[in-house]
Design an enzyme around this catalytic site. Sequence first.
Site: not given
Ligand code: UD1
Length: 340
Positions: A14, A33, A126, A152, A156
């Site tokens: 970002i 950085d 976040s 983590y 925040k």
């Molecule tokens: C996660 C963190 C969040 C953090 C952010 C930072 C959790 C619960 N939340 O967000 O606190 O600010 O990362 O980058 O961990 N998914 C799949 N398959 C994958 C990867 C992800 O199905 O291989 C799904 C997850 O279940 C979720 C969505 O994709 O529903 C987004 O996942 P992700 O990108 O990891 O973000 P967050 O979980 O929202």
Amino acid sequence: MNKYVLVTGGAGYIGSHTVVALLQQGYTPVIADDFRNANKIVLAGLRSILGHDPLLYPIDICDKQALTALFDKYTFEGVIHFAAYKAVGESVDKPLEYYQNNLVGLINVLSLLQSHQVKNFVFSSSCTVYGEPKGEKEVSETTPKQLPESPYGYTKWMGEQIIADFHRSAPEIKLMNLRYFNPVGAHPSALIGEFPIGKPNNLLPFVTQTAIGKYPHLTIFGNDYPTRDGSCIRDYIHVQDLAEAHVAALDFLSKQQEGLLEAVNIGTGTGTSVLEIVAAFERVTGLTLPHVIGPRRQGDVIEIYANATKGEQLLGWKARLGIEDALRDAWAWEQHLAAL
Ligand code: UD1
């Protein structure tokens, strides 16, 4: 006269997009950085986009002496503080490193704002501070915060608390917490983008790395949630829009006469499910994305998306790009990386 802005973590995902947006709006970003979680490829990309090298200091912001030297050297219009660790799973294994880096870094920056009379500060917060929303899935800034699930998340949450306490002791400083939803996409030039180190934890880099052939398939973490298609729902915000939100925040703070503390959601206001992301990616790229349904990921929020009206009212900012733009740009960036 140059309007210098310190961008900690400015070589990161970002941060690098925000550096470009700042320059386009007449600011002169100064990057701090140490590249522990950034890649020199991004620097080359920045150079190509900007036509010159950005001002860059490879310092650890936990090194107070080095950071002080930077505040001594420049008169900053403001500070945008990105530098922090951000992997949820890793934070469970290495809590002390997360608290040390994310909180000490923040404290150093805040104390230097005060000692050097820097008036404007933007913090990378976040939507994790909302936890799993109770009832309404659309969260506004007044939605009560909940205790996080991971170290983590706590960094925040505690970061916002430290900033609130700091505000009481230094009411003349203007402070803004930007609560990001899920940043995705890449610069439309495909010269900068997300550069996950090792196996990606987040959805989008896993999607593009699967499509390019690094992984045999994407695993969808659960399809039995109480959502419209059973997969989790998030608010995916294009990193370009997110970068512009930081400039809008800084512009807003610069214009204020009095100190203040505000939190603003940075999202699109629309939720998209994991299965919808897969379908949109296939539509945009014309590819088939191999995917399987796996078990739920522990600690996952089921559904959350932003009420994004405050950003529009306060900052005059709103997301312009949609999920298809983000997927197209993320895919172009993945292909750019593969061609290097
Ligand atoms: C996660 C963190 C969040 C953090 C952010 C930072 C959790 C619960 N939340 O967000 O606190 O600010 O990362 O980058 O961990 N998914 C799949 N398959 C994958 C990867 C992800 O199905 O291989 C799904 C997850 O279940 C979720 C969505 O994709 O529903 C987004 O996942 P992700 O990108 O990891 O973000 P967050 O979980 O929202």
